[in-house]
Scaffold this motif. Structure first.
Motif, PDB file in Angstrom:
ATOM      1  N   PHE A 256       0.818  -1.248   0.042  1.00 33.45           N
ATOM      2  CA  PHE A 256      -0.036   0.058  -0.004  1.00 33.45           C
ATOM      3  C   PHE A 256       0.794   1.276   0.020  1.00 33.45           C
ATOM      4  CE2 PHE A 256      -1.777   3.574   2.370  1.00 33.45           C
ATOM      5  CZ  PHE A 256      -2.960   3.750   1.682  1.00 33.45           C
ATOM      6  N   GLY A 257       2.147   1.323   0.913  1.00 31.41           N
ATOM      7  CA  GLY A 257       2.822   2.603   0.861  1.00 31.41           C
ATOM      8  C   GLY A 257       3.371   2.745  -0.586  1.00 31.41           C
ATOM      9  N   PHE A 258       4.109   1.696  -1.287  1.00 31.87           N
ATOM     10  CA  PHE A 258       4.708   2.048  -2.482  1.00 31.87           C
ATOM     11  C   PHE A 258       3.525   2.390  -3.406  1.00 31.87           C
ATOM     12  CE2 PHE A 258       8.487  -0.360  -0.925  1.00 31.87           C
ATOM     13  CZ  PHE A 258       9.401   0.674  -1.178  1.00 31.87           C
ATOM     14  N   GLY A 259       2.411   1.776  -3.425  1.00 33.42           N
ATOM     15  CA  GLY A 259       1.628   2.094  -4.466  1.00 33.42           C
ATOM     16  C   GLY A 259       0.801   3.493  -4.263  1.00 33.42           C
ATOM     17  N   LEU A 260       0.832   4.190  -2.993  1.00 30.82           N
ATOM     18  CA  LEU A 260       0.240   5.507  -2.933  1.00 30.82           C
ATOM     19  C   LEU A 260       1.663   6.441  -3.353  1.00 30.82           C
ATOM     20  CD1 LEU A 260      -1.483   7.555  -1.421  1.00 30.82           C
ATOM     21  CD2 LEU A 260      -0.311   7.427   0.600  1.00 30.82           C
ATOM     22  N   SER A 261       2.740   5.998  -3.299  1.00 29.10           N
ATOM     23  CA  SER A 261       4.113   6.700  -3.599  1.00 29.10           C
ATOM     24  C   SER A 261       3.844   6.641  -4.997  1.00 29.10           C
ATOM     25  CB  SER A 261       5.245   6.313  -2.926  1.00 29.10           C
ATOM     26  OG  SER A 261       6.185   6.933  -3.628  1.00 29.10           O
ATOM     27  N   TYR A 262       3.589   5.746  -5.695  1.00 32.65           N
ATOM     28  CA  TYR A 262       3.581   5.644  -7.248  1.00 32.65           C
ATOM     29  C   TYR A 262       2.308   6.535  -7.726  1.00 32.65           C
ATOM     30  CZ  TYR A 262       2.927   3.631 -11.800  1.00 32.65           C
ATOM     31  OH  TYR A 262       2.924   3.608 -13.293  1.00 32.65           O
ATOM     32  N   ALA A 263       1.297   6.490  -7.107  1.00 32.67           N
ATOM     33  CA  ALA A 263       0.249   7.240  -7.515  1.00 32.67           C
ATOM     34  C   ALA A 263       0.369   8.803  -7.262  1.00 32.67           C
ATOM     35  CB  ALA A 263      -1.056   6.996  -6.475  1.00 32.67           C
ATOM     36  N   TRP A 264       1.388   9.298  -6.270  1.00 30.65           N
ATOM     37  CA  TRP A 264       1.548  10.358  -5.992  1.00 30.65           C
ATOM     38  C   TRP A 264       2.525  11.147  -7.115  1.00 30.65           C
ATOM     39  CZ3 TRP A 264      -0.887  14.553  -3.871  1.00 30.65           C
ATOM     40  CH2 TRP A 264      -0.027  15.767  -3.825  1.00 30.65           C
ATOM     41  N   TYR A 265       3.560  10.354  -7.091  1.00 28.35           N
ATOM     42  CA  TYR A 265       4.804  10.698  -7.976  1.00 28.35           C
ATOM     43  C   TYR A 265       4.608  10.433  -9.452  1.00 28.35           C
ATOM     44  CZ  TYR A 265       6.956  12.825  -3.799  1.00 28.35           C
ATOM     45  OH  TYR A 265       7.237  13.465  -2.519  1.00 28.35           O
ATOM     46  N   GLY A 266       3.671   9.347  -9.827  1.00 34.16           N
ATOM     47  CA  GLY A 266       3.610   9.021 -11.076  1.00 34.16           C
ATOM     48  C   GLY A 266       4.681   8.032 -11.639  1.00 34.16           C
ATOM     49  N   ALA A 267       5.408   7.341 -10.753  1.00 31.69           N
ATOM     50  CA  ALA A 267       6.673   6.621 -10.781  1.00 31.69           C
ATOM     51  C   ALA A 267       7.017   5.913  -9.496  1.00 31.69           C
ATOM     52  CB  ALA A 267       7.591   7.268 -11.598  1.00 31.69           C
ATOM     53  N   LEU A 268       7.570   4.505  -9.760  1.00 33.51           N
ATOM     54  CA  LEU A 268       8.144   4.361  -8.654  1.00 33.51           C
ATOM     55  C   LEU A 268       9.273   4.846  -8.076  1.00 33.51           C
ATOM     56  CD1 LEU A 268       8.353   0.386  -9.830  1.00 33.51           C
ATOM     57  CD2 LEU A 268       6.810   1.310  -7.976  1.00 33.51           C
ATOM     58  N   PRO A 269       9.625   4.989  -6.853  1.00 35.88           N
ATOM     59  CA  PRO A 269      10.336   5.936  -6.314  1.00 35.88           C
ATOM     60  C   PRO A 269      12.033   5.707  -6.724  1.00 35.88           C
ATOM     61  CG  PRO A 269       8.931   5.070  -4.566  1.00 35.88           C
ATOM     62  CD  PRO A 269       8.567   4.448  -5.760  1.00 35.88           C
ATOM     63  N   TYR A 270      12.408   4.337  -7.098  1.00 31.47           N
ATOM     64  CA  TYR A 270      13.613   4.039  -7.487  1.00 31.47           C
ATOM     65  C   TYR A 270      13.754   4.557  -8.825  1.00 31.47           C
ATOM     66  CZ  TYR A 270      12.880   1.172  -3.473  1.00 31.47           C
ATOM     67  OH  TYR A 270      12.330   0.766  -2.215  1.00 31.47           O
ATOM     68  N   ARG A 271      12.657   4.994  -9.541  1.00 27.55           N
ATOM     69  CA  ARG A 271      12.816   5.272 -11.175  1.00 27.55           C
ATOM     70  C   ARG A 271      12.856   6.777 -11.172  1.00 27.55           C
ATOM     71  NH1 ARG A 271      12.466   1.559 -14.892  1.00 27.55           N
ATOM     72  NH2 ARG A 271      11.989  -0.379 -14.239  1.00 27.55           N
ATOM     73  N   LEU A 272      12.731   7.429 -10.084  1.00 30.44           N
ATOM     74  CA  LEU A 272      12.755   9.132 -10.052  1.00 30.44           C
ATOM     75  C   LEU A 272      14.319   9.356 -10.100  1.00 30.44           C
ATOM     76  CD1 LEU A 272      10.221   9.905  -7.289  1.00 30.44           C
ATOM     77  CD2 LEU A 272       9.966  10.147  -9.689  1.00 30.44           C
ATOM     78  N   PRO A 273      14.576  10.810 -10.660  1.00 28.74           N
ATOM     79  CA  PRO A 273      15.938  11.196 -10.725  1.00 28.74           C
ATOM     80  C   PRO A 273      16.528  11.123  -9.491  1.00 28.74           C
ATOM     81  CG  PRO A 273      14.390  12.772 -11.709  1.00 28.74           C
ATOM     82  CD  PRO A 273      13.592  11.929 -10.830  1.00 28.74           C
ATOM     83  N   LYS A 274      17.798  10.708  -9.453  1.00 31.28           N
ATOM     84  CA  LYS A 274      18.607  10.710  -8.119  1.00 31.28           C
ATOM     85  C   LYS A 274      18.973  11.938  -7.255  1.00 31.28           C
ATOM     86  CE  LYS A 274      23.209   9.032  -6.462  1.00 31.28           C
ATOM     87  NZ  LYS A 274      24.679   8.404  -6.982  1.00 31.28           N
ATOM     88  N   THR A 277      17.685  19.525  -8.688  1.00 31.16           N
ATOM     89  CA  THR A 277      18.498  20.949  -8.631  1.00 31.16           C
ATOM     90  C   THR A 277      17.443  22.257  -8.419  1.00 31.16           C
ATOM     91  OG1 THR A 277      19.882  20.319 -10.374  1.00 31.16           O
ATOM     92  CG2 THR A 277      19.680  22.652 -10.099  1.00 31.16           C
ATOM     93  N   GLY A 278      17.358  22.854  -7.129  1.00 30.43           N
ATOM     94  CA  GLY A 278      16.438  23.653  -7.054  1.00 30.43           C
ATOM     95  C   GLY A 278      14.977  22.999  -6.733  1.00 30.43           C
ATOM     96  N   ARG A 279      13.935  23.562  -7.560  1.00 26.57           N
ATOM     97  CA  ARG A 279      12.761  22.891  -7.421  1.00 26.57           C
ATOM     98  C   ARG A 279      12.177  22.022  -8.609  1.00 26.57           C
ATOM     99  NH1 ARG A 279       8.435  27.469  -5.240  1.00 26.57           N
ATOM    100  NH2 ARG A 279       9.503  28.057  -3.138  1.00 26.57           N
ATOM    101  N   ARG A 280      13.488  21.755  -9.575  1.00 26.29           N
ATOM    102  CA  ARG A 280      13.242  21.046 -10.619  1.00 26.29           C
ATOM    103  C   ARG A 280      14.072  19.819 -10.812  1.00 26.29           C
ATOM    104  NH1 ARG A 280      12.080  25.002 -15.528  1.00 26.29           N
ATOM    105  NH2 ARG A 280      10.971  23.102 -16.198  1.00 26.29           N
ATOM    106  N   ARG A 281      13.583  18.812 -11.356  1.00 21.19           N
ATOM    107  CA  ARG A 281      14.480  17.729 -11.735  1.00 21.19           C
ATOM    108  C   ARG A 281      15.913  17.751 -12.395  1.00 21.19           C
ATOM    109  NH1 ARG A 281       9.842  13.163 -12.989  1.00 21.19           N
ATOM    110  NH2 ARG A 281       8.483  13.648 -11.402  1.00 21.19           N
ATOM    111  N   ALA A 282      16.737  17.298 -11.911  1.00 21.29           N
ATOM    112  CA  ALA A 282      18.027  17.502 -12.652  1.00 21.29           C
ATOM    113  C   ALA A 282      17.921  17.111 -14.041  1.00 21.29           C
ATOM    114  CB  ALA A 282      18.882  16.483 -11.814  1.00 21.29           C
ATOM    115  N   PRO A 283      17.521  16.170 -14.611  1.00 23.24           N
ATOM    116  CA  PRO A 283      17.489  15.741 -15.996  1.00 23.24           C
ATOM    117  C   PRO A 283      16.739  16.946 -16.765  1.00 23.24           C
ATOM    118  CG  PRO A 283      16.920  13.828 -14.755  1.00 23.24           C
ATOM    119  CD  PRO A 283      17.091  14.898 -13.905  1.00 23.24           C
TER     120      PRO A 283
END
Length: 292
Positions: A256-274, A277-283
């Protein structure tokens, strides 16, 4: 009837039309949600305060759940009988076998009392320092896992094996006089004794193990990450603090915890940018620099 917008002379500001205003509000709402869902660099003071407040709240609510002793014992008998019907009621044998090796069971008692906190906090610190872009999403998974576990404690009070009537389990903390467990000895009055389902020792250790196995670079560290929840399962059974079914409950909460995180961020946590930079994603930032 004229057009929805009115023309203005130079220097005057046009009044937004009734059609434009709702669209502008929707666009502003989408922008605000996008900002909330965008990984940001965590702030140390905020994270320390948040983790302390979250754990204090969790402990307060967990211990405030009524200790429904009679129902908890009935549920324990039901779980024990169910495991035997499945041919998997092995907790008693493991408890007695490991207890016969004094140095091993004493070590497991201290493992149960300490690593639950030490490893989890260490992984959070590691994520904060080396994976700030993924930190918030993985932390959300942990918090959601812990939060939903409170429902289990309230809806399904469960006595641990060591407190079962006629189960003949050994309370290893009491027998070997080790310290640290909030479930036995003098500290027992400070903790809800009938909040065994789900097992957060399993929920947290599996969260740690998956995070380490997925993000760590050295192979031996990844292997240790995978072994950690496995060892924890052996410990919670050997010390008679949980049935193996409690571990299944912990896995469900973590899902459930990982499902909620996926629903909020739109991706599995491990696939997000490492990194962020500031408020924006590094890539995204790097792409802007290349096209500038």
């Amino acid at each position: 009837m004229g057009e929805a917008t009115s023309r203005t002379t130079a220097g005057q500001t046009a009044t937004p039309s009734p059609i434009e205003e709702p669209e502008a509000r929707r666009a502003a709402g989408r922008t605000a949600m996008a900002r909330l869902r965008t990984p940001r660099r965590p702030r140390l003071w905020f994270e320390v305060a948040l983790i302390a407040a979250a754990y204090w709240t969790y402990s307060l609510i967990r211990n405030a759940v009524p200790e429904q002793r009679a129902e908890a014992l009935r549920n324990a008998s039901w779980v024990w009988d169910s495991e035997h019907r499945l041919g998997m009621g092995f907790e008693h044998g493991v408890n007695h076998a490991v207890d016969s090796i004094s140095w091993l069971i004493v070590g497991m008692n201290y493992y149960y009392a300490t690593l639950h906190f030490i490893v989890t906090l260490s992984v959070l610190v590691w994520l904060y320092h080396w994976h700030p872009g993924r930190y918030a999403a993985i932390r959300l998974a942990l918090f959601a896992t812990t939060g939903v576990a409170l429902l289990g404690y309230y809806l399904f009070p469960l006595a641990p094996p060591r407190l079962m009537h006629g189960g003949h389990f050994i309370d290893t903390v009491v027998v070997h006089h080790t310290w640290g467990s909030m479930a036995s000895g003098n500290l027992a009055t400070m903790s809800n004794q009938y909040a065994a389902m789900p097992s957060m020792h399993i929920g947290w250790s599996l969260w740690c193990g998956l995070t380490i196995a997925t993000l760590a670079r050295p192979v031996w560290v990844r292997v240790l990450g995978l072994l950690y929840p496995t060892a924890t399962l052996l410990v919670i059974v050997a010390t008679a603090n949980h049935f193996w079914m409690d571990a299944v409950g912990g896995v469900v909460c973590l899902s459930f915890g990982f499902g909620l995180s996926y629903a909020w961020y739109g991706a599995l946590p491990y696939r997000l940018p490492k990194q962020v930079t500031g408020r924006r994603r590094a890539p995204e930032r790097e792409g802007e620099l290349r096209t500038a």
